[in-house]
Design a protein around this motif. Structure first.
Motif, PDB file in Angstrom:
ATOM      1  N   LEU A  15     -69.499  48.176 -63.127  1.00 46.72           N
ATOM      2  CA  LEU A  15     -69.959  46.797 -63.728  1.00 46.72           C
ATOM      3  C   LEU A  15     -68.732  46.636 -64.848  1.00 46.72           C
ATOM      4  CD1 LEU A  15     -73.736  46.626 -63.891  1.00 46.72           C
ATOM      5  CD2 LEU A  15     -72.130  45.708 -62.083  1.00 46.72           C
ATOM      6  N   GLN A  16     -68.392  48.046 -65.474  1.00 49.02           N
ATOM      7  CA  GLN A  16     -67.311  47.910 -66.278  1.00 49.02           C
ATOM      8  C   GLN A  16     -66.007  47.424 -65.837  1.00 49.02           C
ATOM      9  OE1 GLN A  16     -67.772  47.988 -69.762  1.00 49.02           O
ATOM     10  NE2 GLN A  16     -69.633  47.880 -69.521  1.00 49.02           N
ATOM     11  N   ARG A  17     -65.811  47.804 -64.574  1.00 53.31           N
ATOM     12  CA  ARG A  17     -64.699  47.262 -63.911  1.00 53.31           C
ATOM     13  C   ARG A  17     -64.443  45.774 -63.829  1.00 53.31           C
ATOM     14  NH1 ARG A  17     -64.649  50.711 -58.592  1.00 53.31           N
ATOM     15  NH2 ARG A  17     -63.000  49.232 -57.961  1.00 53.31           N
ATOM     16  N   TYR A  18     -65.852  45.412 -63.681  1.00 50.22           N
ATOM     17  CA  TYR A  18     -65.774  43.774 -63.371  1.00 50.22           C
ATOM     18  C   TYR A  18     -65.073  43.111 -64.894  1.00 50.22           C
ATOM     19  CZ  TYR A  18     -67.750  39.185 -64.226  1.00 50.22           C
ATOM     20  OH  TYR A  18     -68.385  38.179 -64.706  1.00 50.22           O
ATOM     21  N   GLN A  19     -66.027  43.862 -66.037  1.00 50.91           N
ATOM     22  CA  GLN A  19     -65.407  43.355 -67.010  1.00 50.91           C
ATOM     23  C   GLN A  19     -64.184  43.416 -67.691  1.00 50.91           C
ATOM     24  OE1 GLN A  19     -68.306  43.496 -70.802  1.00 50.91           O
ATOM     25  NE2 GLN A  19     -66.739  44.986 -71.755  1.00 50.91           N
ATOM     26  N   ARG A  20     -63.709  44.518 -67.399  1.00 47.36           N
ATOM     27  CA  ARG A  20     -62.180  44.764 -67.556  1.00 47.36           C
ATOM     28  C   ARG A  20     -61.202  44.048 -66.896  1.00 47.36           C
ATOM     29  NH1 ARG A  20     -63.899  50.297 -67.182  1.00 47.36           N
ATOM     30  NH2 ARG A  20     -62.919  50.674 -65.163  1.00 47.36           N
ATOM     31  N   ARG A  21     -61.398  43.717 -65.715  1.00 53.41           N
ATOM     32  CA  ARG A  21     -60.849  42.643 -64.809  1.00 53.41           C
ATOM     33  C   ARG A  21     -60.920  41.173 -65.305  1.00 53.41           C
ATOM     34  NH1 ARG A  21     -61.583  42.903 -58.373  1.00 53.41           N
ATOM     35  NH2 ARG A  21     -61.202  44.998 -58.974  1.00 53.41           N
ATOM     36  N   ARG A  22     -62.091  40.671 -65.869  1.00 48.85           N
ATOM     37  CA  ARG A  22     -62.297  39.356 -65.863  1.00 48.85           C
ATOM     38  C   ARG A  22     -62.214  38.732 -67.473  1.00 48.85           C
ATOM     39  NH1 ARG A  22     -60.252  36.327 -63.553  1.00 48.85           N
ATOM     40  NH2 ARG A  22     -61.447  34.790 -64.502  1.00 48.85           N
ATOM     41  N   ARG A  23     -62.521  39.856 -68.175  1.00 51.96           N
ATOM     42  CA  ARG A  23     -62.529  39.419 -69.783  1.00 51.96           C
ATOM     43  C   ARG A  23     -61.147  39.137 -70.241  1.00 51.96           C
ATOM     44  NH1 ARG A  23     -63.403  39.839 -75.193  1.00 51.96           N
ATOM     45  NH2 ARG A  23     -65.143  39.088 -75.921  1.00 51.96           N
ATOM     46  N   PRO A  24     -60.201  40.007 -69.987  1.00 49.93           N
ATOM     47  CA  PRO A  24     -58.597  39.622 -70.443  1.00 49.93           C
ATOM     48  C   PRO A  24     -58.388  38.110 -70.082  1.00 49.93           C
ATOM     49  CG  PRO A  24     -58.843  41.797 -70.100  1.00 49.93           C
ATOM     50  CD  PRO A  24     -60.026  41.065 -69.464  1.00 49.93           C
TER      51      PRO A  24
END
Length: 389
Positions: free
Chosen positions: A329-338
């Motif tokens: 799930l953190q990979r999703y955040q790292r991919r989308r938030r920036p």
């Protein structure tokens, strides 16, 4: 106590797309939505809520099995986009420059939702729970326990918050947001006329805010008018005939003769969640971020969120791994938030650059538009990014 693998809170465009793209995994999915969209009828005038769907978003809707149903109702391709402030200092984007059939489609939000709901009906592992809503959320070792407005209790391994800018799920999960109001409000005006451009969308900048035209077929279109709150409130109080006279006086003459069919308005506010993930809760779309609608990228960013998370969940299922594992799930955040932050910042820069009346800055920004028209590869890169290519 009922159980499911994934609970999706919000069955709008983003939530329904998430369910449709995740359905092939075989996971049990429960979509919880408070209100069903009104049924479509061809004689209905177009809704005010319209999205400019990028080429990538079209492909996602095709993948979800919804695009055929959307087009069977109505969707309008546009092949040309123009942006200007002073006449003669403009930037044009054309589909043929990229050897594409179209830049995107104008589609009513309700029709996208209806098309996706039709696609969901084909999956036995997807339950569309409507009308219902979320009233409570408690995280535990197995995911999260949800209390629903209908009185049910639901245990879900993963909870996807797709319930919009005022997300109840985000609030119950204790995820904060950074937010501020823009000085402008936005008015949407549905019009009808014989001389409207059918495949060109354009935007002209004014110190009080931009004014734009969205094509919706041969005789109809939608106008977008950004201005100060007091001015938009004043316009909203007018009847359709008086509003049409104001539009004719303040929009470019290229509109020709038209009549006003409908109108609506709303304030502009930027929000960005401090986290996209907390335990088993994941934010997508407007629940995670809202953006100045200047370039019509809001729904496309939400669809990108769905695509990124969907890819990670599919990979997890195929590998027999925990779909709610923190690292995944953190990979999703790292991919989308920036990426979302970059688009928010770009829209803010554009907003501040064009929202003043200082002549030196007006000259610089118009020269910038003129230079962008002849920037070659840079212009192509901007076009491809906007189209999601």
């Amino acid at each position: 106590m009922e159980h499911c693998d994934i609970a999706i809170i919000g069955g709008g465009m983003v939530g329904a797309l998430a369910a449709a793209l995740l359905a092939p995994t075989g996971l049990s999915i429960r979509v919880i939505e408070a209100k069903a969209p009104a049924a479509f009828s061809p004689e209905q005038a177009p809704d005010l809520r319209v999205s400019a769907i990028s080429a990538t978003s079209v492909r996602l809707l095709q993948q979800a099995g919804a695009w055929e149903a959307v087009v069977a109702m109505r969707a309008w391709p546009y092949r040309r986009l123009e942006a200007c402030e002073w006449q003669g200092f403009s930037t044009h984007f054309e589909a043929q420059e990229l050897d594409c059939e179209y830049l995107g489609y104008m589609v009513e939000n309700r029709i996208i939702q209806l098309g996706l709901w039709q696609a969901l009906a084909r999956w036995h592992n997807v339950v569309l729970d409507c009308p219902n809503g979320l009233t409570g959320l408690t995280q535990n070792e197995s995911g999260a326990e949800l209390s629903l407005a209908g009185g049910q209790r639901l245990q879900a391994r993963l909870v996807l918050a797709c319930d919009g800018a005022e997300s109840r799920t985000r609030q119950l999960a204790g995820i904060g947001v950074t937010a501020w109001d823009y000085a402008q409000h936005c008015m949407l005006i549905g019009i009808e006329g014989d001389g409207l451009e059918s495949d060109t969308t354009w935007q002209q900048f004014f110190p009080s805010g931009p004014r734009a035209f969205l094509p919706m077929g041969l005789r109809q279109g939608s106008l977008v008018w950004y201005d100060q709150k007091a001015r938009i409130t004043e316009l909203a109080a007018l009847d359709n005939e008086a509003l049409a006279r104001q539009v004719a006086a303040h929009f470019p003459a290229r509109l020709g003769n038209f009549t006003v069919l409908s109108k609506g308005h709303f304030p502009l506010r930027r929000r960005h969640a401090n986290d996209y993930v907390k335990g088993a809760v994941v934010l997508l779309g407007d629940a995670a971020h809202t953006i100045n609608p200047l370039a019509g990228q809001g729904v496309n960013l939400g669809f990108k969120d769905v695509a990124a998370l969907g890819e990670l969940i599919h990979q997890g299922v195929e590998a027999g791994l925990d779909i709610a594992a923190a690292e995944r799930l953190q990979r999703y955040q790292r991919r989308r938030r920036p990426d979302n932050l970059l688009m928010q910042s770009a829209m803010d820069l554009c907003y501040h650059t064009f929202s003043n009346d200082l002549f030196p800055l007006k000259l610089l920004r118009n020269l910038g538009l003129k230079a962008a028209e002849h920037s070659g590869p840079l212009k192509t890169r901007v076009m491809k990014y906007a189209m999601g290519l």
